[in-house]
Design a protein around this motif. Structure first.
Motif, PDB file in Angstrom:
ATOM      1  N   MET A   1       0.825  -1.211   0.000  1.00  0.00           N
ATOM      2  CA  MET A   1       0.000   0.000   0.000  1.00  0.00           C
ATOM      3  C   MET A   1       0.861   1.263   0.000  1.00  0.00           C
ATOM      4  O   MET A   1       0.552   2.237  -0.702  1.00  0.00           O
ATOM      5  N   ALA A   2       1.948   1.251   0.783  1.00  0.00           N
ATOM      6  CA  ALA A   2       2.824   2.418   0.839  1.00  0.00           C
ATOM      7  C   ALA A   2       3.493   2.666  -0.511  1.00  0.00           C
ATOM      8  O   ALA A   2       3.592   3.822  -0.967  1.00  0.00           O
ATOM      9  N   LEU A   3       3.968   1.610  -1.141  1.00  0.00           N
ATOM     10  CA  LEU A   3       4.607   1.768  -2.448  1.00  0.00           C
ATOM     11  C   LEU A   3       3.611   2.279  -3.477  1.00  0.00           C
ATOM     12  O   LEU A   3       3.939   3.152  -4.293  1.00  0.00           O
ATOM     13  N   ASN A   4       2.407   1.722  -3.448  1.00  0.00           N
ATOM     14  CA  ASN A   4       1.390   2.168  -4.399  1.00  0.00           C
ATOM     15  C   ASN A   4       1.049   3.640  -4.183  1.00  0.00           C
ATOM     16  O   ASN A   4       0.908   4.402  -5.148  1.00  0.00           O
ATOM     17  N   THR A   5       0.948   4.061  -2.926  1.00  0.00           N
ATOM     18  CA  THR A   5       0.663   5.458  -2.617  1.00  0.00           C
ATOM     19  C   THR A   5       1.797   6.368  -3.080  1.00  0.00           C
ATOM     20  O   THR A   5       1.556   7.442  -3.650  1.00  0.00           O
TER      21      THR A   5
END
Length: 269
Positions: free
Chosen positions: A94-98
């Motif tokens: 999720m952090a990478l996608n954000t």
């Protein structure tokens, strides 16, 4: 992050030198970790959820599953920690996608650093958070009556095994984070995979109580091997075979998903 830290000495082929790459990766990892100091709420998911898992599984299911909460805690706590470790890899995705959708990687690309440093730095920082959650759950478990009868050596080996496996699974999280359209899709897709794998393993129940066809799957389930290995290292029991299979699964997962994740990362960045 200073210019001296991020400036990348290059080899003749134009690649960043290994020592410089390591320094840049650690700098990017620290960038992710230091954000917790300014926004402590980032650590909530790595603190509240693990505590909730331990209390709910022990006090809601313990009496029914093992006759007493103490007996169930001794069996289930290692499995709960394994489950939580796998769940937390979703936060990496999720952090990478954000970061991708907000253009963070585009800004980092303008710096004179190795292209892979922000990615490996993020994974490294999240592994440090895995250690925090593991220690927190062990501490809560000890307060509730759990005892590490495998000794300090077993505790350390178990921690290393857990982090090695988490590092391997993180590459699947990277791939999901790169391919998913937004963070909500990342969460939905990842949890759809993790829930059935963890609940059809020996993490929470003895495999012998399952139907025969489900036992066959559970016996080869990587979460079963990891749970049995971690449980054996913490409280005693056979560890050689489950540790070996856990490492085989870790190597296999990394060998398959690391190249795919890096290819997707390069295509995005």
């Amino acid at each position: 992050m200073t210019g001296a830290t991020l400036t990348a000495p290059l080899t003749a082929s134009g690649r960043v030198r290994p020592l410089a790459w390591a320094g840049q990766t650690l700098t990017m990892a620290w960038r992710s970790l230091v954000a917790v100091k300014h926004n402590p709420l980032e650590l909530v998911d790595y603190s509240v959820t693990p505590i909730m898992f331990v209390f709910l599984f022990t006090y809601v299911l313990g009496g029914q599953m093992a006759g007493s909460t103490d007996a169930y805690l001794e069996y289930a706590l290692p499995g709960i920690i394994v489950q939580n470790t796998l769940f937390m890899t979703v936060y990496t995705a999720m952090a990478l996608n954000t970061d991708l959708t907000k253009g963070v990687f585009d800004r980092l690309r303008s710096l004179p650093i190795a292209r892979s440093a922000p990615l490996i730095g993020r994974i490294t920082a999240d592994l440090a958070k895995h250690v925090w959650a593991m220690l927190l759950m062990i501490g809560i478990g000890v307060l509730m009556g759990f005892r590490i009868t495998g000794g300090f050596g077993g505790f350390l080996l178990g921690a290393v095994l857990l982090i090695v496996f988490a590092a391997a699974v993180s590459w699947t999280a990277v791939l999901i984070g790169m391919l998913a359209g937004d963070a909500e899709k990342v969460q939905a897709f990842a949890f759809t995979l993790i829930f059935p794998i963890t609940f059809t393993s020996s993490a929470f129940v003895v495999v012998d109580t399952m139907p025969g066809w489900l036992q066959a799957w559970s016996d080869v389930n990587p979460v079963t091997h990891l749970s049995d290995a971690y449980r054996g290292l913490l409280v005693g029991g056979p560890v050689a075979e489950p540790v070996l299979w856990s490492l085989v699964w870790a190597v296999g997962i990394a060998a398959v998903f690391c190249p795919l994740a890096m290819r997707a990362y390069r295509a995005k960045v």
